[in-house]
Scaffold this motif. Structure first.
Motif, PDB file in Angstrom:
ATOM      1  N   THR B  56      36.277  22.162  25.324  1.00  0.00           N
ATOM      2  CA  THR B  56      35.529  21.972  26.689  1.00  0.00           C
ATOM      3  C   THR B  56      35.959  23.000  27.711  1.00  0.00           C
ATOM      4  O   THR B  56      37.628  22.885  27.775  1.00  0.00           O
ATOM      5  N   SER B  57      35.244  23.679  28.324  1.00  0.00           N
ATOM      6  CA  SER B  57      35.794  24.269  29.435  1.00  0.00           C
ATOM      7  C   SER B  57      36.413  23.767  30.629  1.00  0.00           C
ATOM      8  O   SER B  57      35.808  22.698  31.163  1.00  0.00           O
ATOM      9  N   VAL B  58      37.720  24.032  31.118  1.00  0.00           N
ATOM     10  CA  VAL B  58      38.418  23.418  32.280  1.00  0.00           C
ATOM     11  C   VAL B  58      38.953  24.536  33.137  1.00  0.00           C
ATOM     12  O   VAL B  58      39.086  25.546  32.497  1.00  0.00           O
ATOM     13  N   LYS B  59      39.293  23.980  34.375  1.00  0.00           N
ATOM     14  CA  LYS B  59      39.954  25.186  35.216  1.00  0.00           C
ATOM     15  C   LYS B  59      41.511  24.570  35.149  1.00  0.00           C
ATOM     16  O   LYS B  59      41.964  23.700  35.557  1.00  0.00           O
ATOM     17  N   TRP B 129      24.937  27.026  35.461  1.00  0.00           N
ATOM     18  CA  TRP B 129      26.250  26.639  34.826  1.00  0.00           C
ATOM     19  C   TRP B 129      27.230  27.337  35.599  1.00  0.00           C
ATOM     20  O   TRP B 129      28.607  26.960  35.453  1.00  0.00           O
ATOM     21  N   GLU B 131      28.157  27.742  38.252  1.00  0.00           N
ATOM     22  CA  GLU B 131      28.456  27.226  39.688  1.00  0.00           C
ATOM     23  C   GLU B 131      29.989  27.432  39.964  1.00  0.00           C
ATOM     24  O   GLU B 131      30.303  27.658  41.162  1.00  0.00           O
ATOM     25  N   GLY B 132      30.488  27.162  38.883  1.00  0.00           N
ATOM     26  CA  GLY B 132      32.093  27.122  39.081  1.00  0.00           C
ATOM     27  C   GLY B 132      32.905  28.642  38.629  1.00  0.00           C
ATOM     28  O   GLY B 132      34.051  28.652  38.682  1.00  0.00           O
TER      29      GLY B 132
ATOM     30  N   ASP C 100      30.806  21.461  39.624  1.00  0.00           N
ATOM     31  CA  ASP C 100      30.686  22.542  38.641  1.00  0.00           C
ATOM     32  C   ASP C 100      30.723  21.821  37.146  1.00  0.00           C
ATOM     33  O   ASP C 100      31.745  20.962  37.019  1.00  0.00           O
ATOM     34  N   GLN C 102      33.057  22.691  34.971  1.00  0.00           N
ATOM     35  CA  GLN C 102      34.670  22.399  34.514  1.00  0.00           C
ATOM     36  C   GLN C 102      34.950  21.238  35.367  1.00  0.00           C
ATOM     37  O   GLN C 102      35.685  20.574  35.007  1.00  0.00           O
ATOM     38  N   VAL C 103      34.672  21.154  36.688  1.00  0.00           N
ATOM     39  CA  VAL C 103      35.110  19.888  37.399  1.00  0.00           C
ATOM     40  C   VAL C 103      34.368  18.663  36.890  1.00  0.00           C
ATOM     41  O   VAL C 103      35.297  17.567  36.750  1.00  0.00           O
ATOM     42  N   HIS C 105      33.947  18.131  33.659  1.00  0.00           N
ATOM     43  CA  HIS C 105      34.497  18.017  32.563  1.00  0.00           C
ATOM     44  C   HIS C 105      35.812  17.036  32.797  1.00  0.00           C
ATOM     45  O   HIS C 105      36.515  16.530  31.733  1.00  0.00           O
ATOM     46  N   ARG C 106      36.405  17.260  34.079  1.00  0.00           N
ATOM     47  CA  ARG C 106      37.721  16.527  33.978  1.00  0.00           C
ATOM     48  C   ARG C 106      37.567  15.269  35.367  1.00  0.00           C
ATOM     49  O   ARG C 106      38.400  14.591  35.002  1.00  0.00           O
TER      50      ARG C 106
END
Lengths: 790, 156, 265
Positions: B56-59, B129, B131-132, C100, C102-103, C105-106
């Motif tokens: 899963t994509s995360v920062k 999608w 957005e980030g 967003d 990714q945010v 997701h966590r």
């Protein structure tokens, strides 16, 4: 056109490494034994420094050294400089107060660097920086440029009375005033060009490194112009003599102007590396980028356009106050003067133009060139005025533009504000834009929108810009401290492939591909056999770098000159080997052929012969390696028309761009795919300025938009899909016929967008909308118009 | 006090001694020397640092290395196989979806995750999608085009 | 970030004792509010207690008309949950509007409401649906939970374990995003529940999320956008900043509430 020569959308050579995570950006570089730096920065917009206590910081874990401005001064490191002299109306030179890389006794903006802490790790450097105790005595500050001009304003510099940097003028005032006397209609506007923060996604960074053995310094830096950095760091800051200093700008993650300048951080890291005998690395946190990357725009203007009864423009009169920030950045002075007011003729034949500019200091981050640099501000003034004049006089805005455009047969066209336009066909671009944007169908789309409760508007921007900067003699005459030529070198290797060296710098523009296309076309070698080297002062002989949409027009032309020399020499070698007279040799598609025969040799074979000169013409040097410097004959003048169509939700003020059409004339196009990409990116930045981005300081000089939490960046969901098209009138003044494409979008889009927003709201009594036209600002404007109508 | 962190990165078991305050992106870049994952901001917005944790994509700038203990982490360096670009990478190249390349690794990793969740995204869905992920160069136009093409290639 | 110790307790009980014994312990779940704060060096906890691997805190359970969302359930899990979407689509929609992908997701529901950022989305749903916040010690109604700017009823050693929602008759969330952060400038959550209509507003209030009782009363009588057309929310306790004046936010509350009512169908 071949499948990969000039005019082909060759896929980029640089993409593989970027797509696989194998780029080498500055922060990816780590040098043996490297230490990390953190800067202590002023939290105040203005304060006196009564003392700096570094003892706790020096003793903090991991800290190697702490230096202040006094240490720099003691070592004779000179202040940061501004390289363009402007002469005020009264003959005075512009006021240039000293700009120490680390503040000594006064801080003048939030983020002004006061000390550097160098430690084994970055976190230790940050921990140490918190231990530096600076005794500040806060002073009153001023952030607004107009406020800075008032008699009661605090002074940013004691030696800059009235906070004035310069009070400059261009054009004939008397003639312009006379033109206004004859006017049938005059449009007046107050125009603010909002302050922007560049925000290249890669933050600025630097590594200074000292080689004790050779007494050499190396600076790795995020620069658009490493040779200029070396020149300035050597000649003015005195960090090291030029021959003992190497500057490397590796892969750079976007610049948009902000990486042209020679900043405090790289100067200090480089100097400090010699002090601590260790490489010193600094990478900006984004919050530091917000505070310290030179900002853009920030003009406040009063502008007037005089028209005769037929709608012909008679005169343009502009007064502009330009914010310089707290200190003069490297090219700050030329932006609101020669890069701005010399473009105020726009695409039009306005016979009389006068502009005066007061450049002022404030307690804010220095302001300098940002994508477009002066030209977006000029276009915004003209194109807002023209649109407004059309509305006030009941004319179609496209037609009002058309009747005032410089006609096709009038080139070269001398404007009243220095510039001489080389070529163009402004009406053609307008026609294509009107057609592509389906201007004819707008009325229907507007009424459809109305039925959905939305207000729809359309706006134009017929812009012009001066690119390919610039002829050195002209630059010198106008106050520039450098020549703005470019260098190019083409080196055939013995096996027939080619390495080219350019003083231009690519930080997203794709030079590794387009410059290879130029050389491939000129010399008939495959693009894949051409490698482009740039960004290293030890490899490239010299260069002036990349900004002002100059790389193809100036850097590309230098390569053309070098290619001509290669062919010239190749003729001699081929003639000798093919046993023919040089006059009988023809060069086409990479082959030297004896005219009218099948005797031929490829340029690769010629290269081999040049390096293995067993059978070789007498008096010709071995090797096939040619260099050229190219100094442009004039600026180039890209121009075009952009049309923006918006829908506004009157309940919330939200603006949505529903159509955006860009028709540009960039002269010859080397790689259409890349050029279109430049337009897309420029338009997004221009739309960002119009609808989203605005740097805000409070009255005390605190930066309120200091992160992406408060500074609205264009996102995928907030910028439109863009319909791009081109017309083509090749520039007669450079060997490629190119004009430059990097800034057009950012120049054209703000006016097109705001004109569309105002058009949508005109019937509600709205006459102007500030940038950025956020939903909040638009809603407020609608309310004010409604109240005024009551 | 340094702690030991272990995880699988790009299919390889790795571990390292880190301070607890070490971010995953720092661990990836500094300990593992995988510098394709970038840092462009300090407020978790730009997305240059996007990696996949357990698919899963995360920062990775907003995850401690310790929080990824025992996880499967994949970075941009994992996508191409035997020097051949992943279909999404190839689509970015074909459609000029990158300019300076700095945001690109995060953009591509985000896009690959989108297609996993939504194999045939519309232009609107792609834009939402992203957005980030902030890009300053491309105006997103060609990124959107690239992802559309990349999704199609990944489907086939 | 300043230095801290990192702990990863395996159970809720261990987390509680870790929190009690730490000098200045902070719970860490998704970390999407906490870590940015720490990166700016705006807080200096002695210990981060990572509760993300405590199984009992995660997951979505359905019991009749009640949906219980574990505290460390991510926004993406709520957004993608079929159970949530069929029972309270507005809640799934709201989760999908946060930050967003990714945010999402966590970030977790517990983290969001424990922080009580005045511009966060989740407090709108929790208050708008009259949810119950379940902790290791007690159950707290939404009306009692949110106390003001970044303030909640949580005690220092109290850990949110879940949030319990009752299925409303209908509900809708409308968000007007702040253009830079994309947090809520004004978000209106309107729900028609068995206990009456609730209108919760996030983003706008100086003290965080709040209810608009005047609108609720009007909607109890007549659940239509027209019913609140003439109700003006006073702007004296609303935020005013560079992104919007209090007057603008007050106006947007009306607009978003009306759109939420329309969205309820």
């Amino acid at each position: 056109m071949t499948s990969e020569g000039i005019g082909a959308s060759v896929r980029r050579k640089e993409d593989y490494r970027f797509l696989t995570g194998n780029g080498h950006y500055l922060d990816d570089i780590n040098r043996q034994g490297q230490a990390h730096a953190s800067f202590v920065r002023s939290p105040h917009a203005a304060a006196k420094i009564n003392g700096i206590d570094i003892s706790n910081a020096t003793n903090a874990p991991g800290v190697i050294a702490v230096f202040t401005g006094k240490d720099l001064a003691d070592d004779g490191i000179g202040p940061l400089i501004c390289g363009w002299a402007i002469t005020s109306k009264n003959g005075d030179a512009h006021n240039a107060p000293a700009h120490p890389a680390l503040a000594v006794d006064t801080v003048r903006y939030v983020g002004d660097a006061v000390a550097i802490v160098i430690a084994e790790t970055l976190e230790q450097a940050k921990d140490g920086a918190e231990q530096v105790a600076v005794d500040y005595e806060e002073l009153p500050a001023v952030a607004s440029p107009v406020g800075a001009m008032s008699a009661s304003s605090p002074l940013v510099h004691d030696d800059a009375p009235g906070n004035l940097c310069y009070d400059w003028e261009i054009g004939d005032k008397a003639e312009t005033d006379a033109a206004f006397e004859k006017a049938a209609h005059v449009t007046h506007m107050d125009i603010v060009n909002n302050r922007l923060i560049p925000n290249a996604v890669e933050p600025r960074a630097a590594i200074g490194e000292y080689d004790v053995g050779g007494d050499n310094l190396t600076l790795y830096t995020t620069s658009q112009n490493p040779h200029v950095a070396r020149l300035v760091l050597s000649a003015f800051n005195g960090v090291a003599p030029e021959h003992k200093l190497r500057v490397i700008a590796p892969d750079v993650g976007g610049g948009f102007g902000s990486k042209i300048f020679i900043y405090a951080e790289e100067t200090v890291c480089l100097w400090a590396a010699r002090k601590v005998r260790q490489p010193v690395k600094w990478t900006a946190a984004r919050s530091e980028s917000f505070q310290t990357d030179a900002h853009g725009r920030d003009h406040v203007s009063k502008a007037e356009l005089a028209l005769d009864a037929d709608g012909k423009f008679l005169g343009l009169r502009v007064n502009t106050v330009a914010n310089m920030g707290a200190y003069l950045s490297t090219f700050a002075t030329c932006v609101p003067s020669y890069l701005y007011a010399t473009l105020l003729a726009g695409q039009y034949t306005t016979p009389a133009i006068y502009c005066d500019v007061q450049a002022v200091f404030t307690n804010t981050t220095p302001v300098d060139a940002y994508r477009g640099a002066g030209r977006p501000e000029a276009t915004f003034v003209i194109e807002r005025l023209v649109e407004q004049a059309a509305k006030e006089t009941g004319r179609d805005p496209a037609e009002l533009r058309r009747i005032n455009m410089v006609p096709v047969d009038a080139f070269p066209y001398q404007t009243p504000v220095i510039q001489q336009y080389d070529c163009g066909n402004y009406g053609a671009a307008l026609d294509v834009a009107l057609d592509k944007a389906d201007y004819a169908g707008f009325a229907q789309r507007r009424s459809d929108a109305e039925a959905r409760g939305k207000r729809r508007g359309i706006g134009f921007s017929s812009y012009i810009e001066a690119c390919g900067i610039a002829p050195s003699a002209a630059v010198g005459a106008l106050g520039g401290g450098v020549g703005l030529w470019e260098s190019g070198q083409i080196r055939f290797n013995p096996t027939g492939n080619v390495t080219i060296f350019t003083g231009s710098h690519s930080h997203g523009q794709g030079h590794e591909t387009t410059f290879a296309q130029i050389v491939a076309t000129r010399l008939g070698v495959a693009v894949e056999n051409v490698e482009v080297v740039h960004g290293d002062t030890d490899k490239v002989m010299f260069g002036m770098g990349t900004y002002g949409s100059r790389s193809a027009a100036v850097g590309g032309s230098a390569l053309c000159k070098a290619a001509d020399k290669i062919v010239e020499k190749g003729m001699k070698i081929a003639a000798h080997i093919l046993e023919a007279s040089e006059d009988d040799i023809e060069f086409t598609d990479g082959n030297f052929t004896v005219a009218g025969t099948d005797k031929t040799m490829s340029i690769g074979e010629v290269a081999f012969a040049a390096y293995v000169p067993h059978n070789y013409p007498e008096g010709v040097e071995p090797g096939l390696n040619e260099t050229a410097f190219y100094d442009p004959l004039n600026f180039s003048f890209p121009a075009g028309t952009h049309i923006c169509e918006v829908e506004i939700d009157p309940d919330t003020g939200s603006v949505e761009i529903v159509n955006y059409t860009a028709i540009d004339d960039f002269g010859t196009v080397i790689n259409p795919m890349i050029v279109e990409g430049q337009v897309h990116g420029g338009v997004a930045q221009g739309v960002g300025q119009a609808l989203l981005e605005g740097c805000v300081y409070d009255d005390a000089g605190q930066l309120l938009t200091g992160s992406f939490m408060d500074y609205a960046m264009p996102r995928a969901s907030t910028v439109p899909s863009i319909d791009v098209g081109m017309t083509e009138t090749p520039s007669p003044l450079n060997p490629l016929g190119v004009k430059g494409c990097g800034e057009a979008g950012a120049i054209a889009a703000p006016a097109a967008t705001i004109n569309a927003v105002v058009d949508a709201l005109w019937d509600l009594g709205v006459r102007d909308v500030p940038m950025p036209a956020t939903a909040s600002a638009v809603w407020q404007t609608i309310q004010s118009a409604a109240q005024a109508a009551e | 006090m340094p702690v030991t962190v272990s995880m699988t990165v790009n299919g390889k078991a790795v571990s390292g001694e880190v301070e607890p305050r070490t971010l995953l992106v720092q661990f990836i870049r500094e300990n593992l020397k995988l510098t394709g994952t970038h840092v462009g901001c300090d407020t978790s917005q730009c997305g240059a640092c996007v990696v996949h944790i357990d698919g899963t994509s995360v920062k990775s700038c907003t995850v401690l290395a310790m929080q990824a203990e025992g996880s499967e982490v994949n970075t941009i360096e994992s996508l191409a196989t035997n020097d051949e670009l992943h279909p999404m990478q190839a689509a970015f190249r074909e459609n000029h979806g990158l300019q300076c390349g700095f945001c690109t690794p995060g953009m591509v990793m985000s896009a690959v995750d989108l297609v996993k969740e939504n194999p045939d995204p519309s232009e609107q869905e792609i834009r939402e999608w992203l957005e980030g992920n902030i890009c300053r160069c491309t105006g997103y136009h060609n990124i959107v085009k690239s992802i559309k093409a990349g999704a199609e290639a990944m489907r086939s | 970030m300043y230095e801290f110790d990192y702990q990863r307790p395996a159970s809720l009980a261990d987390a509680v004792s870790a929190l009690q014994s730490a000098e200045d312990g902070q719970l860490l779940a998704g970390g999407h509010t906490l870590l940015p704060t720490l990166k700016q060096r705006l807080a200096r906890p002695s210990d981060l207690i990572d509760i993300s691997s405590i199984g009992e805190l995660r997951g979505i359970a359905v019991d009749g008309d009640t949906i219980t969302v574990g505290a460390t359930t991510t926004h993406a899990e709520v957004e993608g949950s079929e159970a949530v979407r069929s029972a309270i689509p507005a809640l799934a929609d709201l989760a999908g509007m946060i930050g967003d992908p990714q945010v999402r997701h966590r970030g977790t529901i517990g983290g969001s409401i424990a922080n009580n950022d005045p511009a966060a989305d989740y407090p709108g749903a929790v208050l708008g649906l009259g949810a119950t916040v379940v902790t290791n010690k007690r159950e707290i109604t939404a009306d009692d939970f949110f106390l003001g700017l970044f303030e909640t009823a949580l005690a220092e050693d109290e850990i949110i374990t879940a949030v319990r929602f009752s299925k409303p008759e209908k509900a809708c969330y409308m968000k007007f995003a702040q253009p830079a952060s994309r947090f809520s400038l004004v978000g209106a959550f309107v729900a028609k529940t068995s206990g009456g209509v609730r209108v919760a507003v996030t983003g706008a209030g100086q003290e965080g999320v709040f209810r608009v009782t005047e609108m609720e009363a009007a909607l109890d009588a007549n659940f239509s956008a027209d019913a609140i057309a003439n109700i003006a929310v006073p702007d004296d306790n609303l935020n005013s900043d560079i992104h919007g004046s209090a007057e603008y936010r007050a106006h947007l509350i009306g607009v978003m509430a009306k759109r939420a009512i329309a969205g309820c169908g």
